[in-house]
Design a protein around this motif. Structure first.
Motif, short mmCIF file in Angstrom:
data_model
loop_
_atom_site.label_atom_id
_atom_site.label_comp_id
_atom_site.label_asym_id
_atom_site.label_seq_id
_atom_site.Cartn_x
_atom_site.Cartn_y
_atom_site.Cartn_z
N ARG A 444 -2.31 -3.23 -2.93
CA ARG A 444 -3.02 -2.57 -4.02
C ARG A 444 -4.26 -1.83 -3.53
N GLN A 445 -4.83 -2.31 -2.43
CA GLN A 445 -6.04 -1.69 -1.89
C GLN A 445 -5.73 -0.53 -0.94
N LEU A 446 -4.45 -0.29 -0.68
CA LEU A 446 -4.11 0.87 0.14
C LEU A 446 -4.51 2.14 -0.60
N PRO A 447 -4.92 3.19 0.12
CA PRO A 447 -5.37 4.43 -0.54
C PRO A 447 -4.22 5.18 -1.20
N GLU A 448 -4.54 6.30 -1.80
CA GLU A 448 -3.52 7.15 -2.40
C GLU A 448 -2.68 7.80 -1.30
N ASP A 449 -1.46 8.21 -1.68
CA ASP A 449 -0.58 8.84 -0.70
C ASP A 449 -1.26 10.02 -0.03
N GLY A 450 -1.05 10.12 1.27
CA GLY A 450 -1.59 11.24 2.04
C GLY A 450 -2.96 11.00 2.62
N MET A 451 -3.65 9.96 2.15
CA MET A 451 -4.99 9.66 2.66
C MET A 451 -4.88 8.91 3.99
N PRO A 453 -5.17 6.01 6.75
CA PRO A 453 -5.06 4.56 6.54
C PRO A 453 -6.42 3.90 6.63
N PRO A 454 -6.58 2.74 5.99
CA PRO A 454 -7.87 2.04 6.04
C PRO A 454 -8.16 1.52 7.44
#
Length: 486
Positions: A444-451, A453-454
């Motif tokens: 759930r904490q992964l960013p939006e598509d295309g951003m 990676p954390p």
């Protein structure tokens, strides 16, 4: 040969792709156990001493297998991330570097193993004729250590490249060749002399050699993921560092299973030989329930890795929801089946009434945690595929060292077999629940598509370090994250 789409997991329906690859891997999953079944059956015809020798070899082969599985996981995850991001050149360099690394480690292990065979198995308790049989088997097996590691790695890489059908087919072919070679080399035929237990080792090496040549050829010709060219030392070292960053936690996590199994078996032995025999038989029955969830889980790591590399985080979230829901409901249904059919099923495993009674009790309790076991296992795949392999290792350690062993020791203290089975159930439910919560939180904490990676700190305790070391840790995490996405 037609080039295969190496990023197939990043397109199409998640649910459809997972079920398709799961069914494709089903036969291969069954074939994976075919090697040991065939060897045990044919060696069993030689008598008690060779069969006992085979029993002594299993722990060592299992430990080495955990190491190779970890290394293969490192190559598989990193190459899947590169393929998902459209960086096929980097994937090819990782695969080629990984194959070289695994081959080199195989040679080192072979030399160490052959030079210490007698000493190690004497410590395990092998003596006399049995020890000589063990030496004969293992010295040949060590010689073919590279074939075992490379055939396994090759199949994992085919799965990472989206070629699960071919990978499954290679597993089946290898198993069939082993079944043909076993009686030929063990008992002899025509010009081939009877070699006994040594023949079983030679049959395994021969079948794995054929599979290794086949899978490496497919990776080279069909996928273009092997390159026969000089790799600069700087590039080779960088690839090895990235692979090992994933391989070490994976190996440690896998080692938890045999270690935990050995300790739990020792605890069960306190309740008598009948309890050991019954729980061992129940374990074989238990594996039947996991055949399809295991097949579904084999390509899961590659699917997560490809979509993470492609920065398609929404697909990872859908994948987590579908895979965990499917595994839980499937294994809940199996638990219901086992609960109502246990008194009948146990009769096929032992005619002894006491064994049947303990098996039935076991199957009344433990299967209710099957779904949570698989959720726990899948959680580790999601953390590894998303660049956090250390969390997957900690989850395995939590289940075995933090929950199952302490709770089983409590059952031993209470001297209750029912409590021992309940301890396993509680450990599985708690570990699965924690894994589910952490994996859901992470995805759930992964960013939006295309951003991008954390960036994760390489160690969870870095905040307790002095300021300069904290800065260094953060910089190293940034470098590692950047190298994953190049």
């Amino acid at each position: 040969m037609l080039k295969k789409d190496n990023a197939a997991y990043t397109r199409g329906s998640i649910e459809g792709t997972m079920l398709k690859t799961g069914f494709a891997m089903l036969a291969g999953t069954l074939a994976m156990s075919g090697y040991n079944i065939a060897d045990t059956y044919f060696v069993g015809q030689l008598g008690k001493s060779p069969l006992a020798a085979m029993g002594f070899t299993f722990p060592v082969i299992m430990l080495i297998g955990c190491l190779f599985h970890g290394l293969a996981s490192g190559v598989m995850t990193t190459s899947a991330q590169a393929l998902g991001g459209g960086r096929k050149s980097k994937a090819a360099k990782l695969v080629t570097s990984g194959v070289l690394l695994i081959f080199a480690i195989s040679l080192v292990l072979a030399l160490l193993g052959m030079s210490t065979t007698g000493w190690i198995f004497e410590k395990f308790g092998a003596t006399g004729e049995t020890l000589e049989q063990v030496k004969g088997y293992m010295n040949i097996w060590y010689f073919g250590c590279a074939t075992a590691s490379l055939s396994m790695t090759g199949n994992d890489l085919l799965i990472a490249a989206g070629d699960s059908k071919v990978a499954s087919g290679m597993m089946i072919v290898g198993m069939i060749i082993n079944v043909v070679f076993d009686p030929l080399f063990i008992f002899g035929w025509g010009p081939v002399p009877a070699m006994g237990i040594r023949g079983a080792a030679l049959a395994t090496i021969g079948s794995q050699l054929v599979a290794t040549i086949a899978v490496l050829t497919i990776l080279y010709r069909r996928h273009g993921l092997l390159r026969f060219e000089r790799i600069p030392w700087k590039r080779l070292k960088s690839s090895w560092k990235l692979i090992i960053r994933f391989a070490v936690p994976a190996s440690i996590g896998m080692l938890m299973m045999p270690i935990g199994s050995a300790i739990i078996t020792r605890i069960t032995a306190a309740f008598g030989d009948t309890a050991v025999a019954a729980t061992a038989a129940a374990g074989r029955l238990e594996m039947v329930a996991f055949i399809f969830p295991m097949a579904l889980g084999i390509p899961l790591l590659s699917m997560v890795g490809q979509n993470y590399g492609a920065r398609l985080y929404s697909r990872i979230r859908v994948c987590r929801r579908f895979s965990m829901r499917f595994a839980f409901l499937f294994l809940l249904a199996m638990a219901v089946i086992y609960f109502f059919t246990a008194p009948v099923l146990v009769r096929f495993f032992s005619p002894d009434r006491d064994v049947q009674k303990i098996m039935t009790l076991c199957m009344y309790i433990i299967p209710w945690g099957f779904g949570m076991i698989e959720i726990h296992r899948y959680s580790g795949f999601f953390f590894t595929g998303c660049g956090r392999p250390a969390v997957a290792a900690w989850l395995n350690a939590l289940r075995i060292l933090g929950l199952m062993i302490p709770l089983s020791l409590l059952a031993l203290y209470l001297h209750s077999l029912e409590a021992l089975f309940a301890a396993r159930l509680i450990a599985d439910v708690l570990a699965g629940g924690i894994g589910f919560w952490l994996a859901r939180r992470m995805t759930r904490q992964l960013p939006e598509d295309g951003m991008p990676p954390p960036v994760y700190a390489p160690v969870s305790w870095s905040r307790f370090l002095p300021n300069r070391l904290q800065a260094f840790a953060a910089a190293q995490a940034h470098v590692d994250s950047a190298s994953d996405t190049q």
